[in-house]
Design a protein around this motif. Structure first.
Motif, PDB file in Angstrom:
ATOM      1  N   ALA A 197      -7.082 -29.149  10.822  1.00 16.13           N
ATOM      2  CA  ALA A 197      -5.955 -29.465   9.945  1.00 16.13           C
ATOM      3  C   ALA A 197      -5.722 -30.978   9.985  1.00 16.13           C
ATOM      4  O   ALA A 197      -6.218 -31.672  10.877  1.00 16.13           O
ATOM      5  CB  ALA A 197      -4.717 -28.713  10.414  1.00 16.13           C
ATOM      6  N   VAL A 254      -3.391 -32.787  11.001  1.00 19.32           N
ATOM      7  CA  VAL A 254      -2.869 -33.248  12.289  1.00 19.32           C
ATOM      8  C   VAL A 254      -3.470 -32.385  13.387  1.00 19.32           C
ATOM      9  O   VAL A 254      -3.267 -31.164  13.408  1.00 19.32           O
ATOM     10  CB  VAL A 254      -1.328 -33.161  12.342  1.00 19.32           C
ATOM     11  CG1 VAL A 254      -0.827 -33.555  13.737  1.00 19.32           C
ATOM     12  CG2 VAL A 254      -0.698 -34.056  11.278  1.00 19.32           C
ATOM     13  N   ILE A 255      -4.233 -33.011  14.280  1.00 18.43           N
ATOM     14  CA  ILE A 255      -4.770 -32.315  15.443  1.00 18.43           C
ATOM     15  C   ILE A 255      -4.302 -33.062  16.683  1.00 18.43           C
ATOM     16  O   ILE A 255      -4.380 -34.290  16.739  1.00 18.43           O
ATOM     17  CB  ILE A 255      -6.308 -32.198  15.396  1.00 18.43           C
ATOM     18  CG1 ILE A 255      -6.820 -31.432  16.636  1.00 18.43           C
ATOM     19  CG2 ILE A 255      -6.978 -33.553  15.239  1.00 18.43           C
ATOM     20  CD1 ILE A 255      -8.278 -31.032  16.553  1.00 18.43           C
ATOM     21  N   ALA A 256      -3.775 -32.315  17.638  1.00 13.78           N
ATOM     22  CA  ALA A 256      -3.196 -32.938  18.831  1.00 13.78           C
ATOM     23  C   ALA A 256      -3.498 -32.073  20.049  1.00 13.78           C
ATOM     24  O   ALA A 256      -3.731 -30.866  19.921  1.00 13.78           O
ATOM     25  CB  ALA A 256      -1.691 -33.099  18.655  1.00 13.78           C
ATOM     26  N   ASP A 301      -1.055 -27.413   8.199  1.00 16.52           N
ATOM     27  CA  ASP A 301      -0.735 -28.818   8.421  1.00 16.52           C
ATOM     28  C   ASP A 301      -1.199 -29.355   9.761  1.00 16.52           C
ATOM     29  O   ASP A 301      -1.487 -30.543   9.898  1.00 16.52           O
ATOM     30  CB  ASP A 301       0.782 -29.036   8.308  1.00 16.52           C
ATOM     31  CG  ASP A 301       1.292 -28.782   6.900  1.00 16.52           C
ATOM     32  OD1 ASP A 301       0.522 -28.987   5.946  1.00 16.52           O
ATOM     33  OD2 ASP A 301       2.459 -28.360   6.765  1.00 16.52           O
ATOM     34  N   LYS A 302      -1.269 -28.490  10.785  1.00 20.11           N
ATOM     35  CA  LYS A 302      -1.597 -28.990  12.122  1.00 20.11           C
ATOM     36  C   LYS A 302      -2.358 -27.935  12.918  1.00 20.11           C
ATOM     37  O   LYS A 302      -2.297 -26.737  12.620  1.00 20.11           O
ATOM     38  CB  LYS A 302      -0.330 -29.401  12.871  1.00 20.11           C
ATOM     39  CG  LYS A 302       0.682 -28.284  13.049  1.00 20.11           C
ATOM     40  CD  LYS A 302       1.953 -28.801  13.702  1.00 20.11           C
ATOM     41  CE  LYS A 302       2.991 -27.674  13.852  1.00 20.11           C
ATOM     42  NZ  LYS A 302       4.230 -28.149  14.481  1.00 20.11           N
ATOM     43  N   SER A 332      -3.694 -27.318  17.246  1.00 21.94           N
ATOM     44  CA  SER A 332      -3.852 -27.812  18.615  1.00 21.94           C
ATOM     45  C   SER A 332      -5.334 -27.828  18.962  1.00 21.94           C
ATOM     46  O   SER A 332      -6.141 -27.093  18.371  1.00 21.94           O
ATOM     47  CB  SER A 332      -3.101 -26.917  19.600  1.00 21.94           C
ATOM     48  OG  SER A 332      -3.751 -25.649  19.733  1.00 21.94           O
ATOM     49  N   ALA A 339      -6.285 -24.059  11.297  1.00 26.99           N
ATOM     50  CA  ALA A 339      -4.952 -24.567  11.599  1.00 26.99           C
ATOM     51  C   ALA A 339      -4.281 -23.604  12.561  1.00 26.99           C
ATOM     52  O   ALA A 339      -4.658 -22.429  12.650  1.00 26.99           O
ATOM     53  CB  ALA A 339      -4.120 -24.719  10.336  1.00 26.99           C
ATOM     54  N   SER A 340      -3.305 -24.091  13.289  1.00 22.70           N
ATOM     55  CA  SER A 340      -2.472 -23.208  14.107  1.00 22.70           C
ATOM     56  C   SER A 340      -1.510 -22.472  13.181  1.00 22.70           C
ATOM     57  O   SER A 340      -0.946 -23.061  12.261  1.00 22.70           O
ATOM     58  CB  SER A 340      -1.692 -24.011  15.145  1.00 22.70           C
ATOM     59  OG  SER A 340      -2.576 -24.673  16.042  1.00 22.70           O
TER      60      SER A 340
END
Length: 202
Positions: free
Chosen positions: A150, A152-154, A172-173, A175, A200-201
């Protein structure tokens, strides 16, 4: 399954190593330093563009994972591009799994980096990963898959709930833990051979 992971000391690669080891796979952590990674006893030292090392690893393992982004400190991306072009043209017995980039995913058939308002600071990496994807989609005879995150990956643990998509962002994001789960699910039960998919998560 025997899995070699390039970029095994990185944010995403280390999570893929951990998830693979947790599932009982025989993992080789590949990095420029040859540093040990928690969860695996096997290490290898190799640069992305070292084709002799790559061929050896692709003969010794069932899967070779590339979790290496292009330079983010201003160096030329050309060596990265050249390496992937050669990898995409080299037939090996192993499956090839590439960690892609969100910026080269698509909305209504248009890559994100071509949509007005795409952040300029992410443009070089996005264009490079789009070029790399094109090499693989044009490859003949190579068993490959690319998984793109996604936007945003964190860092984060698996949440237990992921969403998959095709060429468009699945959310959108994500992990790094969820990304690794999606990667290992695909390696264990291939459903996206010769194509890119996204995660995505939930």
């Amino acid at each position: 399954m025997k899995i070699a992971v390039y970029g095994a000391t990185g944010m995403v690669g280390s999570q893929i190593v951990a998830e693979a080891a947790k599932r009982g796979h025989d993992v080789t952590a590949v990095s420029r330093s040859g540093r040990e990674v928690q969860g695996t006893a096997n290490v290898a030292t190799a640069e992305l563009g070292d084709m002799a090392a790559y061929r050896a690893l692709a003969t010794e393992n069932d899967v070779v994972v590339f979790s290496i982004p292009p330079s983010r400190t201003g160096e030329s991306h050309q060596p990265f591009v050249d390496a992937h072009e050669e990898i995409s043209e080299t037939l090996v017995p192993a499956r090839v799994f590439i960690v892609g980039g969100a910026g080269a995913t698509e909305v209504d058939g248009v890559r994100l980096f071509n949509i007005p308002g795409f952040p300029e600071e992410y443009m070089p990496e996005a264009r490079t990963m789009g070029e790399v994807l094109d090499f693989y989609t044009s490859a003949s005879g190579l068993d490959w898959t690319m998984l793109a995150p996604a936007p945003v990956i964190a860092p984060g643990e698996p949440t237990g709930a992921i969403v998959l998509g095709n060429d468009s962002p699945a959310g959108d994001k994500v992990s790094t833990g969820d990304f690794a789960v999606a990667a290992l699910d695909e390696l264990e039960d291939p459903k996206h051979q010769h194509r890119r998919f996204t995660v995505a998560s939930a």
